[in-house]
Design a protein around this motif. Structure first.
Motif, PDB file in Angstrom:
ATOM      1  N   HIS A 172      -0.918  -4.379  -4.091  1.00 57.65           N
ATOM      2  CA  HIS A 172       0.060  -4.630  -3.041  1.00 57.65           C
ATOM      3  C   HIS A 172      -0.664  -4.898  -1.713  1.00 57.65           C
ATOM      4  O   HIS A 172      -1.681  -4.252  -1.430  1.00 57.65           O
ATOM      5  CB  HIS A 172       0.977  -3.404  -2.913  1.00 57.65           C
ATOM      6  N   CYS A 213       4.961   5.871   2.598  1.00 57.20           N
ATOM      7  CA  CYS A 213       4.861   5.302   1.250  1.00 57.20           C
ATOM      8  C   CYS A 213       4.977   6.430   0.222  1.00 57.20           C
ATOM      9  O   CYS A 213       5.650   6.289  -0.794  1.00 57.20           O
ATOM     10  CB  CYS A 213       3.535   4.574   1.062  1.00 57.20           C
ATOM     11  N   LEU A 242     -12.021   6.549   1.017  1.00 56.32           N
ATOM     12  CA  LEU A 242     -10.959   5.800   0.347  1.00 56.32           C
ATOM     13  C   LEU A 242     -10.630   6.371  -1.024  1.00 56.32           C
ATOM     14  O   LEU A 242      -9.492   6.354  -1.468  1.00 56.32           O
ATOM     15  CB  LEU A 242     -11.403   4.348   0.155  1.00 56.32           C
ATOM     16  N   ASN A 243     -11.688   6.901  -1.681  1.00 60.43           N
ATOM     17  CA  ASN A 243     -11.457   7.427  -3.029  1.00 60.43           C
ATOM     18  C   ASN A 243     -10.561   8.660  -3.027  1.00 60.43           C
ATOM     19  O   ASN A 243     -10.003   9.032  -4.049  1.00 60.43           O
ATOM     20  CB  ASN A 243     -12.788   7.741  -3.713  1.00 60.43           C
ATOM     21  N   VAL A 269     -11.965  -0.729  -5.943  1.00 56.84           N
ATOM     22  CA  VAL A 269     -11.120   0.464  -5.864  1.00 56.84           C
ATOM     23  C   VAL A 269     -10.051   0.403  -6.951  1.00 56.84           C
ATOM     24  O   VAL A 269      -9.758   1.398  -7.607  1.00 56.84           O
ATOM     25  CB  VAL A 269     -10.478   0.604  -4.470  1.00 56.84           C
ATOM     26  N   PHE A 270      -9.487  -0.780  -7.118  1.00 55.80           N
ATOM     27  CA  PHE A 270      -8.410  -0.906  -8.096  1.00 55.80           C
ATOM     28  C   PHE A 270      -8.924  -1.176  -9.507  1.00 55.80           C
ATOM     29  O   PHE A 270      -8.142  -1.390 -10.423  1.00 55.80           O
ATOM     30  CB  PHE A 270      -7.400  -1.968  -7.641  1.00 55.80           C
ATOM     31  N   LEU A 282      -7.893   8.772  -1.138  1.00 59.73           N
ATOM     32  CA  LEU A 282      -6.548   8.213  -1.106  1.00 59.73           C
ATOM     33  C   LEU A 282      -6.210   7.600  -2.464  1.00 59.73           C
ATOM     34  O   LEU A 282      -5.166   7.870  -3.045  1.00 59.73           O
ATOM     35  CB  LEU A 282      -6.442   7.147  -0.013  1.00 59.73           C
ATOM     36  N   TYR A 283      -7.127   6.757  -2.932  1.00 63.48           N
ATOM     37  CA  TYR A 283      -6.866   6.067  -4.195  1.00 63.48           C
ATOM     38  C   TYR A 283      -7.555   6.799  -5.353  1.00 63.48           C
ATOM     39  O   TYR A 283      -8.485   6.287  -5.959  1.00 63.48           O
ATOM     40  CB  TYR A 283      -7.336   4.621  -4.103  1.00 63.48           C
ATOM     41  N   GLY A 319       6.425  -1.951  -4.995  1.00 63.36           N
ATOM     42  CA  GLY A 319       5.865  -1.339  -3.791  1.00 63.36           C
ATOM     43  C   GLY A 319       4.367  -1.210  -3.901  1.00 63.36           C
ATOM     44  O   GLY A 319       3.760  -1.634  -4.892  1.00 63.36           O
ATOM     45  N   CYS A 320       3.778  -0.596  -2.910  1.00 63.96           N
ATOM     46  CA  CYS A 320       2.334  -0.408  -2.893  1.00 63.96           C
ATOM     47  C   CYS A 320       1.950   0.673  -3.902  1.00 63.96           C
ATOM     48  O   CYS A 320       2.809   1.353  -4.469  1.00 63.96           O
ATOM     49  CB  CYS A 320       1.873  -0.024  -1.499  1.00 63.96           C
ATOM     50  N   ALA A 321       0.661   0.813  -4.122  1.00 61.26           N
ATOM     51  CA  ALA A 321       0.169   1.762  -5.121  1.00 61.26           C
ATOM     52  C   ALA A 321       0.628   3.177  -4.816  1.00 61.26           C
ATOM     53  O   ALA A 321       0.989   3.936  -5.718  1.00 61.26           O
ATOM     54  CB  ALA A 321      -1.358   1.697  -5.180  1.00 61.26           C
ATOM     55  N   ILE A 322       0.619   3.527  -3.537  1.00 58.54           N
ATOM     56  CA  ILE A 322       0.968   4.902  -3.165  1.00 58.54           C
ATOM     57  C   ILE A 322       2.446   5.176  -3.464  1.00 58.54           C
ATOM     58  O   ILE A 322       2.802   6.206  -4.033  1.00 58.54           O
ATOM     59  CB  ILE A 322       0.675   5.146  -1.667  1.00 58.54           C
ATOM     60  N   LEU A 334      -4.125   5.661  -9.195  1.00 63.29           N
ATOM     61  CA  LEU A 334      -4.306   4.303  -9.708  1.00 63.29           C
ATOM     62  C   LEU A 334      -3.707   4.171 -11.104  1.00 63.29           C
ATOM     63  O   LEU A 334      -3.114   3.152 -11.452  1.00 63.29           O
ATOM     64  CB  LEU A 334      -5.792   3.942  -9.722  1.00 63.29           C
ATOM     65  N   HIS A 377      -0.161  -3.980   1.193  1.00 68.28           N
ATOM     66  CA  HIS A 377      -0.339  -2.802   2.034  1.00 68.28           C
ATOM     67  C   HIS A 377      -1.603  -2.028   1.640  1.00 68.28           C
ATOM     68  O   HIS A 377      -2.316  -1.496   2.483  1.00 68.28           O
ATOM     69  CB  HIS A 377       0.895  -1.907   1.914  1.00 68.28           C
ATOM     70  N   ASP A 378      -1.882  -1.996   0.348  1.00 72.10           N
ATOM     71  CA  ASP A 378      -3.113  -1.332  -0.112  1.00 72.10           C
ATOM     72  C   ASP A 378      -4.343  -2.139   0.309  1.00 72.10           C
ATOM     73  O   ASP A 378      -5.367  -1.571   0.684  1.00 72.10           O
ATOM     74  CB  ASP A 378      -3.076  -1.149  -1.637  1.00 72.10           C
ATOM     75  N   ASN A 407      -0.011   3.961 -10.822  1.00 71.69           N
ATOM     76  CA  ASN A 407       0.335   2.648 -10.264  1.00 71.69           C
ATOM     77  C   ASN A 407       0.301   1.582 -11.356  1.00 71.69           C
ATOM     78  O   ASN A 407       1.198   0.755 -11.464  1.00 71.69           O
ATOM     79  CB  ASN A 407      -0.646   2.297  -9.135  1.00 71.69           C
ATOM     80  N   ARG A 408      -0.757   1.637 -12.176  1.00 69.60           N
ATOM     81  CA  ARG A 408      -0.897   0.646 -13.253  1.00 69.60           C
ATOM     82  C   ARG A 408       0.168   0.835 -14.316  1.00 69.60           C
ATOM     83  O   ARG A 408       0.761  -0.126 -14.779  1.00 69.60           O
ATOM     84  CB  ARG A 408      -2.291   0.761 -13.890  1.00 69.60           C
TER      85      ARG A 408
END
Lengths: 429, 147
Positions: free
Chosen positions: A365, B126, B4-5, A426-427, B7-8, B63-66, B13, A367-368, B16-17
């Motif tokens: 997305h 989010c 970042l890791n 990251v993804f 957060l994600y 939406g976004c991953a979060i 992840l 936003h990410d 999200n997937r």
């Protein structure tokens, strides 16, 4: 006039840089004129690629603002004292500078507003609304910013007129034949963007004006994006109104511009009432001031006009053609770099476009994307860019958008490219 | 500064997937739509409440991953709980994502993986969109927004 425009750095002469930009264009010297570009963000050098939202300000503009407030501050058009006279001169000189910048025939054809949104609203309410009857039509395009949609919806609702929308194709180009067909006997005004903020498309506005005028329909052009990327000559375009905003022209926020032909401005009632816009007031009746003051109620943004003067001087000292060429080369390079990132798809691939790289990435997305590249110091915009109908047209909820200005470099595009590879990491795809 | 890791995280992840409970419920007793105008995240939440128990809960949307991962984990966490337990969990989750980043958070299992948003203030909405939508569905509100 003294403070606003006269003393600033000369032309940015230099030798051709590694990017192959025009010989007169030295991007490093330009960058040195923008103090904010020296700062870091999240421990990394700032890579500012959100110029379509607002541009950064050169020192000359900051000096002009400080100069006004420290040496000249007084209200305009009403004092007999020295400071008020000097402030009035500087304010008026700002208007003349804007007139010259857009090549308007008279300075009375330049009205100061808060921003392009207010400029468009002024035309919608004071020009279009009194003329619109039920069944009449307002024609816009499918690539408009909300600011060139909503004011027209409001006046259509109030008058019973209908909003018609000229479609765009998969590249993000206006379908001119469809636009021509929509120009009907009930069309009372065309309001269309000179350049799309979400797609980068540059519209064939001279042709649009020609077609509309052929049917006797006046045209407003939204120049929010175009004005800082290319030369704009309102007389050559022949448009009836041209809206622009100072803060995208490297000037201060809160100062906007509306160009309008004298015959229209003369015939229009005032937009806002108050001080400065009247000639005389009694409780029975008031009469209106001459142009352009009829449309400038209350104390104007004096510092803003002076700052905008300095900004336009700065832009012209660099050279608008040189800026356009530099940005054209950057856009080409950016298109290459983004296209090489796996899963990235550009939204907006018009044959004639400028300075906007709007894109989506498979499985991520926008936003990410924005959050991750921000950690690398890169500022881009993510979301619908106040152009939700454009997002819908391309079947996306949002895009990520990198937008370029005169001070951006190929190295910065490389940083963005690496940051996008980091997004992929990251993804994990 | 948070990496970042944080957060994600992998669990985020993964959700999200492959979001869990990502479908409509035809005979839902409760339903609400959530919208985050900032980033355009939209979701529809469906719930089937049987007596005092959330028998089934699912969502649809983009939406976004979060926001997607948060919705997915929330449905996992709510299924089979009593309404009052679910309300209490809403409060605990809300406290977790709005607490200052330097304070230790309560262990909420997988949901704790979303505590990383505290370092990314614009992303807190989010993470909380699904939960606000859940609350709106309970109150029978049709639409909710994080604005």
């Amino acid at each position: 006039m003294g403070i606003a425009g006269s003393e600033r750095a000369g032309p940015h002469a230099g030798t051709a840089d590694a990017s192959g930009s025009p010989a007169s264009f030295d991007v490093q010297r330009i960058r040195a004129d923008f103090p904010i570009l020296a700062r870091t963000v999240r421990g990394k050098p700032l890579v500012y690629l959100d110029n379509a939202a607002t541009t950064q300000k050169p020192q000359a503009v900051l000096d002009a603002l400080t100069g006004y407030y420290t040496g000249l501050n007084a209200n305009v058009h009403r004092g007999v004292h020295e400071l008020s006279e000097r402030a009035t001169e500087a304010f008026d000189a700002g208007r003349e500078r804007v007139q010259a910048f857009f090549n308007a025939a008279h300075s009375r054809e330049i009205v100061f507003t808060r921003n392009a949104t207010e400029s468009i609203n002024l035309v919608a309410y004071a020009f279009a609304k009194p003329r619109l009857k039920p069944g009449d039509e307002v024609l816009i395009s499918a690539m408009e910013h909300h600011s060139n949609i909503v004011p027209w919806q409001l006046v259509c609702e109030a008058t019973g007129a209908t909003l018609r929308v000229a479609p765009i194709d998969d590249r993000g180009e206006l379908i001119l034949e469809a636009f021509d067909r929509l120009l009907g006997p009930r069309t009372r005004i065309v309001a269309i963007t000179h350049m799309s903020n979400a797609l980068g498309t540059v519209n064939p506005v001279a042709e649009i004006v020609r077609l509309a005028h052929g049917r006797g329909v006046p045209v407003l052009l939204d120049g929010s994006q175009a004005a800082y990327h290319m030369r704009v000559d309102v007389q050559a375009l022949g448009c009836d109104f041209y809206a622009a905003t100072g803060h995208k022209l490297y000037g201060p926020t809160g100062i906007g511009v509306l160009y309008g032909k004298t015959q229209h401005f003369e015939a229009m009632p005032p937009f806002l009432g108050g001080g400065d816009m009247i000639s005389s007031v009694t409780f029975e009746r008031s009469t209106w001031n001459a142009l352009p003051f009829k449309f400038e109620a209350g104390t104007p943004h004096i510092a803003g006009a002076i700052g905008l003067h300095a900004a336009l001087d700065y832009l012209d000292s660099v050279g608008r053609d040189a800026v356009a060429e530099h940005e054209r080369q950057l856009l080409e390079y950016g298109t290459e770099v983004l296209s090489s990132v796996p899963g990235v798809r550009l939204i907006g691939t018009a044959r004639h476009k400028a300075s906007i790289l709007s894109f989506v990435m498979d499985g991520v997305h926008p936003h990410d994307i924005g959050t991750i590249v921000d950690r690398e110091g890169v500022a881009i915009r993510t979301g619908h860019h106040c152009a939700q109908p454009v997002m819908e047209r391309f079947g996306v909820a949002a895009t990520a958008r990198a937008s370029l200005a005169m001070y951006n470099t190929r190295e910065e595009i490389d940083v963005l490219g690496r940051a996008l590879h980091r997004v992929r990491e990251v993804f994990g795809s | 500064m948070t990496d970042l890791n944080d957060l994600y995280q992998e669990v985020i992840l993964d959700h999200n997937r492959c979001p869990r409970n990502f479908h409509a419920i035809a005979d839902a007793t409760h339903r609400a739509e959530g919208y985050n105008p900032l980033c355009g995240d939209r979701l529809t939440l469906y719930m089937k409440v049987d007596g005092d128990v959330i028998a089934d809960v699912a969502f649809e949307g983009a939406g976004c991953a979060i926001s997607k991962a948060s919705a997915s984990m929330m449905t996992d966490a709510l299924k089979g709980r009593s309404v009052s337990e679910a309300r209490a969990l809403f409060d605990r989750f809300h406290r977790m994502v709005t607490m200052p980043p330097d304070r230790a958070v309560e262990d909420l299992g997988k949901l704790s993986s979303l505590a990383g948003v505290r370092d990314f203030p614009v992303r807190i909405k989010c993470a909380s969109l699904a939960w606000h939508t859940f609350k709106a569905a309970l109150e029978h509100e049709q639409r909710t927004s994080t604005e």
